[in-house]
Design a protein around this motif. Structure first.
Motif, mmCIF file in Angstrom:
data_model
loop_
_atom_site.group_PDB
_atom_site.id
_atom_site.type_symbol
_atom_site.label_atom_id
_atom_site.label_comp_id
_atom_site.label_asym_id
_atom_site.label_seq_id
_atom_site.Cartn_x
_atom_site.Cartn_y
_atom_site.Cartn_z
ATOM 1 N N ARG A 159 -111.291 27.017 -29.837
ATOM 2 C CA ARG A 159 -110.936 26.955 -28.611
ATOM 3 C C ARG A 159 -110.665 28.253 -28.083
ATOM 4 O O ARG A 159 -111.043 28.854 -27.200
ATOM 5 C CB ARG A 159 -110.246 25.971 -28.517
ATOM 6 C CG ARG A 159 -110.136 25.366 -27.043
ATOM 7 C CD ARG A 159 -109.281 24.124 -26.894
ATOM 8 N NE ARG A 159 -107.842 24.548 -27.014
ATOM 9 C CZ ARG A 159 -106.939 23.950 -26.432
ATOM 10 N NH1 ARG A 159 -107.015 23.038 -25.979
ATOM 11 N NH2 ARG A 159 -105.542 24.435 -26.744
ATOM 12 N N ALA A 196 -109.583 16.874 -32.063
ATOM 13 C CA ALA A 196 -110.003 16.681 -30.728
ATOM 14 C C ALA A 196 -109.419 16.077 -29.628
ATOM 15 O O ALA A 196 -109.185 16.368 -28.359
ATOM 16 C CB ALA A 196 -111.490 16.313 -30.822
ATOM 17 N N ILE A 201 -109.673 17.947 -25.983
ATOM 18 C CA ILE A 201 -111.396 18.145 -26.214
ATOM 19 C C ILE A 201 -112.181 16.800 -26.082
ATOM 20 O O ILE A 201 -113.153 16.258 -25.505
ATOM 21 C CB ILE A 201 -111.940 18.723 -27.324
ATOM 22 C CG1 ILE A 201 -111.648 20.157 -27.250
ATOM 23 C CG2 ILE A 201 -113.415 18.632 -27.677
ATOM 24 C CD1 ILE A 201 -111.312 20.652 -28.683
ATOM 25 N N GLY A 205 -116.153 14.721 -26.852
ATOM 26 C CA GLY A 205 -116.561 16.099 -27.111
ATOM 27 C C GLY A 205 -116.929 16.539 -28.480
ATOM 28 O O GLY A 205 -117.016 17.528 -29.181
#
Ligand SMILES: *Cc1c(COP(=O)(O)O)cnc(C)c1O
Length: 480
Positions: A159, A196, A201, A205
Motif C-alpha cells: 500500500r 485487509a 482495505i 478489497g
C-alpha cells in the motif's frame, strides 16, 4: 518469608528452576500418557481459578503444583505425537532452553542501543535462514510473532509503495484515491483478509481467484480479474501467492503470478508459513521457483521447525518501504548511532520486541541444517506413505495431492450420497478424536467434509502414523 522488597532469592530460584526443568523433562518423556486433545468443557478451567488475586505472596511450590491440578487436563498437547491436526507446532529441547534464556535476559530490542547483541544477532540469524531456504542476498529479514503479522506488514508495504499519502492522510473520506484491490486464491489463509480489514482495505478489497483441480491459483483468472478491476476503476496493488495452502497444502504457480505482478506493478507476497521450511531440503527446492521475484515472503519456524510459539520470519527485497511506512522516531528514542545502525522498531508496528532469534540460534546450531532437513524430509516421506495406504484402500479416498506432509482424505464406502458421506466423516472424526489417542482436524473442499492428517512433530515416528491408520480403519469399520 515474603517481606523483602526484591525478587525471589537466588537460591530459591535455583531450586525451583531445577524442579521445573525436572517437570518439563518428565512431561515430555511421558507425553504419550495424556490424550492429545483436552477433554474439558468450556468454563471448567476458569472455575478452578480463584476469582480474585491473592493478597499475600504464596509459596512458588503451590503454583507449580497447580499447573498439574488446575491446568494440565485443559491442555491440548501440541507436543504429543498423536497431535496430527492443523499444522502441528512442536517445540524441541534447544528451543525450550532458548525461550528460558529469552525470559531471563528480558531485553527489549526496540533500538540497536537497547541491546546491540539483539539487533545484530537477529540480523545474523536472518542471514543464516535466508541461505537455508536459498534466497538471494538482497533479501532482508525480520522476525515477527506470527505469519498474520508478517503478511499484514507485506500488505502495508504494498500500500505504501503506491505513494498515495496514506501515512499522512489515511484512507477514509478521500475522493482523490481509487479503491484498492488485493488478490489471493480461494484457498489463501484468512490472515490476508484480516490484514485487509486492519489496513482499511476492507473485505471487498480482497478478490479471491479461482483454483484448478489441484487447488492452485489459475493465473489467467488473476490476469482477467485485474483487467476487469482496472476497467471499473479499482487500483490493483498486491497479490498473494500461497506456497502450501492451509486446507490442502497446494502450491500456487509463483512464476506465472510474478509475471502478472511485474506487468501490472503489483507487490507480490508469498505466504509459505507452513511449507517454507522445506526449501532447505535439496529435493524440495522446486517450491522456491520464482521466489526471487517476490517482494516479500513469510515462513514460520514455529510451525515445522521445532520452534516454540512464536516465531515468524518476514523477508523482503524492499525494507526501505517498510521503514517508510512505519518509522516514527520521537525525541526520546533518538540515538547517536541512528545513522549507522538498524533500529528494528522502524520496521513494523511494534516498539518493544522479544529476543526471539535466540530460539533460531539454539535450534539451528543444535540440529544443524542437515539434521533439520532430515527430520522434515522424514515427515514428508511418512505422509507419502500414509497417502499410499489411503490410495490402496478401496473404502477410503484421497482428496488432494500431497506435496508436503498433509494428507486430505475421507472414508467413502460405496452407495452413499455426498450428504451421507459428509455426516459419516464428521462422525468418524469425532470418534477418532474421542479415542484419546490421536487428534486430527478437518476442512471442507468443494462441499466435501475432509479429514486432514499432518505429520510434522519432532516426535513423529513411523509407528505413530501406522497406529493412526489402524485406528482410523478400526473406527471406520465400526461405523458400518
Ligand atoms: C498457519 C498459516 C498462517 C497463519 O499463521 P500464524 O503464524 O498463526 O499467523 C498463514 N498462512 C498460512 C499458509 C498458514 O499455513
Amino acid at each position: 518469608m515474603k517481606n523483602n522488597l526484591n525478587d525471589m532469592p537466588s537460591e530459591e530460584f535455583r531450586k525451583t528452576g531445577y524442579q521445573l526443568v525436572d517437570w518439563i523433562t518428565d512431561y515430555l518423556k511421558e507425553i504419550e500418557n495424556y490424550p492429545p486433545l483436552s477433554k474439558v468443557n468450556p468454563g471448567d478451567i476458569l472455575k478452578r481459578i480463584p476469582q480474585s488475586p491473592p493478597r499475600k505472596g504464596e509459596d512458588i511450590e503451590n503454583v507449580l503444583k497447580d499447573v498439574d491440578k488446575i491446568l494440565l487436563d485443559g491442555i491440548t498437547h501440541w507436543n504429543h505425537p498423536g497431535f496430527m491436526a492443523y499444522f502441528n507446532s512442536t517445540s524441541s529441547g534447544p528451543g525450550i532452553l532458548a525461550e528460558f534464556l529469552t525470559a531471563a535476559l528480558s531485553v527489549n530490542g526496540m533500538l540497536w542501543k537497547t541491546s546491540p547483541a539483539f539487533t545484530e544477532h537477529e540480523k545474523a540469524m536472518m542471514n543464516w535462514f535466508r541461505q537455508m531456504v536459498g534466497l538471494p542476498e538482497n533479501y532482508w529479514g525480520i522476525i515477527y510473532d506470527t505469519a498474520s503479522t508478517s503478511s499484514m506488514h507485506a500488505i502495508t508495504s504494498a500500500r505504501e509503495q503506491l505513494n498515495f499519502g496514506f501515512r499522512e492522510k489515511g484512507m477514509a473520506g478521500r475522493n482523490d484515491i481509487p479503491r484498492l484491490r488485493i488478490y489471493c486464491s480461494e484457498h489463501a489463509h484468512s490472515s490476508i483478509e484480516k490484514g485487509a480489514v486492519t489496513l482499511g482495505i476492507g473485505l471487498e478489497g480482497v478478490r479471491k481467484i479461482p483454483v484448478n483441480d489441484k487447488f492452485e491459483m489459475i493465473p489467467e483468472k488473476l490476469e482477467a480479474a485485474i483487467n476487469v478491476d482496472l476497467k471499473n476503476g479499482w487500483k490493483p496493488f498486491c497479490a498473494v501467492a500461497t506456497v502450501g495452502t492451509t486446507s490442502t497444502t497446494s502450491v500456487d504457480p509463483v512464476e506465472e503470478i510474478a509475471s502478472i505482478c511485474e506487468k501490472h506493478k503489483l507487490w507480490l507476497h508469498i505466504d509459505s508459513a507452513y511449507a517454507g521450511v522445506t526449501a532447505m531440503i535439496p529435493e524440495m527446492k522446486w517450491i522456491t521457483k520464482g521466489w526471487q521475484r517476490a517482494d516479500s515472503i513469510v515462513i514460520n519456524p514455529h510451525k515445522w521447525m521445532f520452534t516454540p510459539m512464536d516465531l515468524s520470519i518476514y523477508f523482503t527485497r524492499k525494507p526501505e518501504i517498510l521503514k517508510q511506512a512505519f518509522s516514527l522516531v520521537p525525541e526520546y528514542l533518538k540515538t547517536k548511532q541512528d545513522e549507522e545502525v538498524e533500529n528494528l522498531m522502524d520496521y513494523g508496528i511494534q516498539l518493544g520486541r522479544r529476543f526471539r532469534s535466540l530460539k533460531l540460534w539454539f535450534i539451528i546450531r543444535y540440529f544443524g541444517v542437515e539434521g533439520l532437513s532430515k527430520r522434515i524430509n522424514h515427515h514428508i516421506e511418512l505422509a507419502k506413505e500414509f497417502a499410499k495406504w489411503i490410495d490402496d484402500e478401496k473404502e477410503f479416498e484421497r482428496l488432494a495431492p500431497v506435496p508436503f506432509s498433509t494428507v486430505c482424505f475421507r472414508y467413502s464406502p460405496e452407495n452413499k450420497t455426498e450428504e451421507e458421506l459428509n455426516k459419516l466423516n464428521e462422525k468418524l472424526l469425532e470418534d477418532i478424536n474421542a479415542s484419546g489417542k490421536i487428534f486430527l482436524s478437518h476442512t471442507k473442499i468443494n462441499g466435501k467434509f475432509v479429514i486432514r492428517l499432518t505429520v510434522g512433530s519432532i516426535r513423529h515416528e513411523r509407528g505413530h502414523i501406522e497406529g493412526a491408520w489402524k485406528l482410523i480403519q478400526y473406527l471406520s469399520e465400526k461405523l458400518k
